[in-house]
Design a protein around this motif. Structure first.
Motif, PDB file in Angstrom:
ATOM      1  N   LEU A   1      14.225 -42.703  37.316  1.00  0.00           N
ATOM      2  CA  LEU A   1      14.240 -41.641  38.030  1.00  0.00           C
ATOM      3  C   LEU A   1      15.089 -40.550  37.165  1.00  0.00           C
ATOM      4  N   LEU A   2      15.873 -41.000  36.413  1.00  0.00           N
ATOM      5  CA  LEU A   2      16.768 -40.222  35.606  1.00  0.00           C
ATOM      6  C   LEU A   2      15.959 -39.667  34.568  1.00  0.00           C
ATOM      7  N   THR A   3      14.895 -40.491  33.793  1.00  0.00           N
ATOM      8  CA  THR A   3      14.250 -39.960  32.645  1.00  0.00           C
ATOM      9  C   THR A   3      12.884 -39.510  32.799  1.00  0.00           C
ATOM     10  N   ARG A   4      12.574 -39.518  34.405  1.00  0.00           N
ATOM     11  CA  ARG A   4      11.164 -39.214  34.491  1.00  0.00           C
ATOM     12  C   ARG A   4      11.121 -37.535  34.231  1.00  0.00           C
TER      13      ARG A   4
ATOM     14  N   ALA B   1      17.033 -32.569  40.857  1.00  0.00           N
ATOM     15  CA  ALA B   1      17.619 -33.251  41.913  1.00  0.00           C
ATOM     16  C   ALA B   1      17.082 -34.548  41.655  1.00  0.00           C
ATOM     17  N   GLN B   2      15.846 -34.948  41.322  1.00  0.00           N
ATOM     18  CA  GLN B   2      15.202 -36.186  41.185  1.00  0.00           C
ATOM     19  C   GLN B   2      15.772 -36.804  40.097  1.00  0.00           C
ATOM     20  N   GLN B   3      16.281 -36.280  39.111  1.00  0.00           N
ATOM     21  CA  GLN B   3      16.780 -36.978  37.755  1.00  0.00           C
ATOM     22  C   GLN B   3      18.242 -37.357  38.442  1.00  0.00           C
ATOM     23  N   ALA B   4      18.970 -36.485  39.199  1.00  0.00           N
ATOM     24  CA  ALA B   4      20.183 -36.839  39.870  1.00  0.00           C
ATOM     25  C   ALA B   4      20.386 -38.279  40.860  1.00  0.00           C
ATOM     26  N   ALA B   5      19.305 -38.108  41.319  1.00  0.00           N
ATOM     27  CA  ALA B   5      18.959 -39.426  42.347  1.00  0.00           C
ATOM     28  C   ALA B   5      19.168 -40.653  41.818  1.00  0.00           C
ATOM     29  N   GLY B   6      18.928 -40.712  40.350  1.00  0.00           N
ATOM     30  CA  GLY B   6      19.074 -41.992  39.674  1.00  0.00           C
ATOM     31  C   GLY B   6      20.647 -42.423  39.776  1.00  0.00           C
ATOM     32  N   VAL B   7      21.343 -41.229  39.215  1.00  0.00           N
ATOM     33  CA  VAL B   7      22.790 -41.541  39.058  1.00  0.00           C
ATOM     34  C   VAL B   7      23.581 -41.874  40.504  1.00  0.00           C
ATOM     35  N   THR B   8      23.010 -41.015  41.441  1.00  0.00           N
ATOM     36  CA  THR B   8      23.356 -41.319  42.916  1.00  0.00           C
ATOM     37  C   THR B   8      23.141 -42.575  43.292  1.00  0.00           C
ATOM     38  N   LEU B   9      21.954 -43.080  43.021  1.00  0.00           N
ATOM     39  CA  LEU B   9      21.756 -44.536  43.492  1.00  0.00           C
ATOM     40  C   LEU B   9      22.708 -45.477  42.864  1.00  0.00           C
ATOM     41  N   TRP B  10      22.947 -45.464  41.794  1.00  0.00           N
ATOM     42  CA  TRP B  10      23.881 -46.456  41.083  1.00  0.00           C
ATOM     43  C   TRP B  10      25.323 -46.174  41.703  1.00  0.00           C
TER      44      TRP B  10
ATOM     45  N   SER C   1      21.055 -40.982  61.282  1.00  0.00           N
ATOM     46  CA  SER C   1      21.270 -39.865  62.097  1.00  0.00           C
ATOM     47  C   SER C   1      22.003 -38.595  61.617  1.00  0.00           C
ATOM     48  N   GLY C   2      22.805 -39.012  60.077  1.00  0.00           N
ATOM     49  CA  GLY C   2      23.595 -37.934  59.780  1.00  0.00           C
ATOM     50  C   GLY C   2      22.800 -37.176  58.621  1.00  0.00           C
ATOM     51  N   ALA C   3      23.735 -36.628  57.748  1.00  0.00           N
ATOM     52  CA  ALA C   3      23.287 -36.068  56.595  1.00  0.00           C
ATOM     53  C   ALA C   3      22.217 -36.533  55.534  1.00  0.00           C
ATOM     54  N   PRO C   4      21.934 -37.900  55.507  1.00  0.00           N
ATOM     55  CA  PRO C   4      21.061 -38.669  54.583  1.00  0.00           C
ATOM     56  C   PRO C   4      19.815 -38.594  55.281  1.00  0.00           C
ATOM     57  N   ASN C   5      19.722 -38.591  56.724  1.00  0.00           N
ATOM     58  CA  ASN C   5      18.477 -38.162  57.595  1.00  0.00           C
ATOM     59  C   ASN C   5      17.968 -37.001  57.522  1.00  0.00           C
ATOM     60  N   VAL C   6      19.093 -35.886  57.511  1.00  0.00           N
ATOM     61  CA  VAL C   6      18.671 -34.310  57.609  1.00  0.00           C
ATOM     62  C   VAL C   6      17.865 -34.169  56.308  1.00  0.00           C
ATOM     63  N   TYR C   7      18.610 -34.442  55.142  1.00  0.00           N
ATOM     64  CA  TYR C   7      18.220 -33.980  53.896  1.00  0.00           C
ATOM     65  C   TYR C   7      17.077 -34.870  53.037  1.00  0.00           C
ATOM     66  N   SER C   8      16.763 -36.086  53.683  1.00  0.00           N
ATOM     67  CA  SER C   8      15.788 -36.915  52.869  1.00  0.00           C
ATOM     68  C   SER C   8      14.508 -36.286  52.778  1.00  0.00           C
ATOM     69  N   PRO C   9      13.958 -35.524  53.860  1.00  0.00           N
ATOM     70  CA  PRO C   9      12.763 -34.862  53.429  1.00  0.00           C
ATOM     71  C   PRO C   9      12.768 -33.619  52.567  1.00  0.00           C
ATOM     72  N   TYR C  10      13.910 -33.193  52.132  1.00  0.00           N
ATOM     73  CA  TYR C  10      14.092 -32.049  51.007  1.00  0.00           C
ATOM     74  C   TYR C  10      14.703 -32.429  49.597  1.00  0.00           C
ATOM     75  N   LEU C  11      15.405 -33.569  49.637  1.00  0.00           N
ATOM     76  CA  LEU C  11      15.987 -34.042  48.561  1.00  0.00           C
ATOM     77  C   LEU C  11      15.759 -35.430  48.152  1.00  0.00           C
ATOM     78  N   ILE C  12      15.297 -35.932  47.277  1.00  0.00           N
ATOM     79  CA  ILE C  12      15.232 -37.108  46.533  1.00  0.00           C
ATOM     80  C   ILE C  12      16.420 -37.912  46.579  1.00  0.00           C
ATOM     81  N   THR C  13      17.460 -37.082  46.348  1.00  0.00           N
ATOM     82  CA  THR C  13      18.859 -37.607  46.166  1.00  0.00           C
ATOM     83  C   THR C  13      19.366 -38.178  47.464  1.00  0.00           C
ATOM     84  N   ALA C  14      19.177 -37.538  48.682  1.00  0.00           N
ATOM     85  CA  ALA C  14      19.400 -38.198  50.155  1.00  0.00           C
ATOM     86  C   ALA C  14      18.626 -39.122  50.255  1.00  0.00           C
ATOM     87  N   GLN C  15      17.289 -39.126  49.850  1.00  0.00           N
ATOM     88  CA  GLN C  15      16.241 -40.302  50.157  1.00  0.00           C
ATOM     89  C   GLN C  15      17.112 -41.483  49.416  1.00  0.00           C
ATOM     90  N   THR C  16      17.225 -41.519  48.379  1.00  0.00           N
ATOM     91  CA  THR C  16      18.068 -42.492  47.498  1.00  0.00           C
ATOM     92  C   THR C  16      19.485 -43.073  48.158  1.00  0.00           C
TER      93      THR C  16
END
Length: 624
Positions: free
Chosen positions: A535-538, A561-570, A383-398
């Protein structure tokens, strides 16, 4: 020769039938749905398998499902006519077929009819109590397609509105249907079981009231622009009337639960209690259902805007403010499903701990804290920020994915909810199955043994990561409320199974060996690492038709943003992975110490050559 004239072809123009018949058919469908679910609830949670009312409750469900099928089919045709208007007879069949196969509303009604017909056969054929539970779950799922339609689609947040509407309908069906099933089966239930049945239904009614109130509040908030519209608009006044009746039902239910049901009574007096409850509650429920029927045909005061931006076209919502650290705390989009899961989960856990301590049995405080933190974190992610921004940023999705698959499950597994439930809840003695009995059945089943094996869980762990980011599944999760709820539930369940398989202690040496658990943990961490590197190297964007255009207006490069999602996941999974590894290492070391402490003492081999150790036994000479 006589001249012949041909007039215009006859057409289907049945406006009066549509105007009066469609609400009647929808109301009959809702009543039949409630009857079906009510009978299944009685057979699953209230009545024992040996009770004469058990089979009759399933017969009531079967009849309800049959009426559900017929009334839903009639409502489907009337809905088609209300949408299509005047239809020539020669194209009626092809037009109806197109409506049922190509139009979203038609597909929803077709799925409902097919599901209701399948439920009719199952309710007649199935009598095993475990199988009946699966039929009940299918009955609740059969209400999803139509719940996704209607005003929910235009209520701002489509996912939240559709989820709230389904919860509202499901809770109403359980509440009203359970009461109807009690009325229809009470003469088949022995007097000794009638009091227990009424008490157990009261618990179901309490949960239904909480779900109904929460879902209704969220749904109303999405459709109202200001509180004043509750009194200044037709939709708001109808909603206010419905709220008053629901509050009256809540007060009445609290009175029955705290006063009437707690008084000792002869078995013969239980019948009169049932009828007093039925007459008053059904009268109020009828009024609330009338308000709901009129409310469904009244447009809410929310103003629907023309979709001009990619965000409005794809999600039905305005583009939120660009992400910043402050948005972590003030960006919210309530999901009523997981709000209820977190709230009811915390309340049930605290209640169980209180029951234990009243009996003088201790329960570690740190386990309770772990449960509360896990549920709060689950609520924030959904219900918070990850849910709000997941449709817009893969980082929030990860971020949401990492928390749901590792952090929250670790906290929930450490809190040992199953052990608490088995200790706090009292077992039933009449052969019926309550929450405790169902929990024991699930935990001791072969399916649970296979599902919590480290090899199985690590395979599910890795596959769930890969499956979500396939283009078809990812698009479904982003667009469809069902897909979003499925993704959340899937990651949470897979994470719980994985953490349970790693941290299980086993009994009597039957636990999985520690090297296998460590290997499964390492494989899972390697899969996370590989996924993050991908995600980081794609160099191409995942789902460019969505992520490539939806954040138009932000100064954000989607590929960066997609490449940053790999680092965010770690970053998200590192801490829980370290904690999980440390706990496993402690368990392994502690088990080795216990094994060394309990094994017999050894002495060097007597012959001095083989170096073999033999058990130290008292000397015969010493005994002499």
């Amino acid at each position: 020769m006589l001249a012949t004239t041909t007039g215009p072809a006859p057409v289907f123009k049945v406006t009066p039938i549509i105007e009066y018949g469609l609400p009647v058919m929808k109301g009959l469908t809702n009543l039949a749905t409630a009857t079906t679910i009510g009978g299944l609830l009685l057979a699953t949670l209230i009545l024992p398998r040996t009770s004469p009312g058990y089979g009759y409750a399933l017969d009531v469900s079967a009849c309800g499902a049959l009426v559900w099928t017929v009334s839903a089919a009639a409502a489907t045709v009337l809905t088609f006519l209300s949408v299509a208007g005047t239809v020539p007879p020669e194209i009626f069949g092809p037009s109806l077929g197109q409506f049922l196969t190509q139009i979203e509303l038609g597909r929803a009604w077709l799925a409902t009819v097919l599901a209701a017909s399948a439920l009719t056969l199952l309710c007649f054929a199935v009598r095993n109590q475990t199988a009946v539970a699966f039929v009940m779950i299918a009955a609740f799922a059969a209400m999803v397609p139509v719940s996704l339609q209607g005003h929910a689609a235009g209520a701002g947040s489509h996912t939240a509105a559709a989820s709230a509407l389904w919860l509202h309908v499901a809770a109403s069906a359980a509440w009203i249907g359970g009461l109807l099933a009690l009325v229809l089966t009470h003469r088949r239930v022995p007097e000794a079981q009638a009091s227990n049945a009424l008490t157990r239904y009261s618990s179901i009614a309490l949960v239904s009231f909480i779900v109904l109130t929460t879902a209704g509040t969220v749904g109303a908030a999405l459709r109202l622009q200001s509180p004043e519209q509750l009194l200044t608009t037709d939709w708001g006044r109808l909603l206010s009337g419905k709220v008053v009746l629901l509050l009256a039902l809540g007060v009445l239910g609290a009175y029955y639960r705290t006063r009437l049901l707690t008084k000792p009574a002869r078995p013969s007096a239980v019948r009169s209690r049932i009828w007093r409850l039925v007459i008053v509650e059904l009268a109020i429920m009828g009024g609330a259902s009338g308000f709901a029927t009129v409310l469904s045909r009244t447009s809410p005061p929310v103003v629907e805007q023309i979709a001009n931006t990619p965000s409005q076209r794809l999600t039905g919502q305005d583009l939120p403010l660009p992400f910043s650290p402050l948005r972590v705390l003030d960006a919210w989009s309530l999901d009523p499903v997981w709000l209820l899961v977190a709230g009811l989960g915390i309340a049930a856990y605290i209640r169980a701990v209180v029951q234990l301590r009243r009996r003088g049995e201790p329960w570690p405080t740190w386990r309770g804290a772990s449960w509360v933190v896990g549920m709060v974190l689950l609520y924030y992610v959904t219900s918070g920020a990850p849910n709000v921004y997941s449709p817009y940023l893969i980082t929030a999705q990860t971020v949401g994915q990492g928390v749901l698959i590792l952090t929250v499950p670790l906290l929930l597994v450490l809190s040992a909810p199953t052990s608490l439930l088995l200790r706090a809840a009292r077992p039933r003695s009449d052969g019926s199955r309550g929450v405790r009995e169902w929990a024991v059945l699930v935990v001791q089943s072969r399916v649970a043994a296979v599902a919590t094996h480290p090899i199985v869980t690590v395979a599910l762990f890795a596959c769930s990561m890969i499956l979500l980011y396939t283009p078809t599944v990812l698009r479904w999760v982003l667009e469809d409320p069902v897909g979003q709820q499925w993704a959340t539930a899937q990651f949470l369940l897979v994470g719980i199974l994985f953490c349970q398989s790693i941290l299980e202690t086993g009994q009597e040496g039957r636990g999985n060996p520690y090297p296998l658990r460590l290997m499964a943990l390492l494989v899972a961490l390697v899969s996370l690492t590989i996924f993050g590197l991908t995600l980081l190297t794609r160099n191409d964007l995942l789902l460019p038709s969505w992520y490539g255009i939806i954040a138009e207006g932000w100064e954000v490069d989607p590929l960066s943003a997609q490449q940053a999602a790999g680092v965010t996941l770690w970053a998200v999974v590192t801490l829980p992975a370290l904690i999980l590894t440390a706990i496993l290492g402690y368990q392994w070391t502690h088990a080795d110490r216990e094994q060394f402490r309990n094994r017999p003492e050894t002495i060097p081999g007597w012959d001095g050559h083989t170096g073999a150790n033999v058990p130290a036994t008292p000397s015969r000479d010493r005994h002499r």
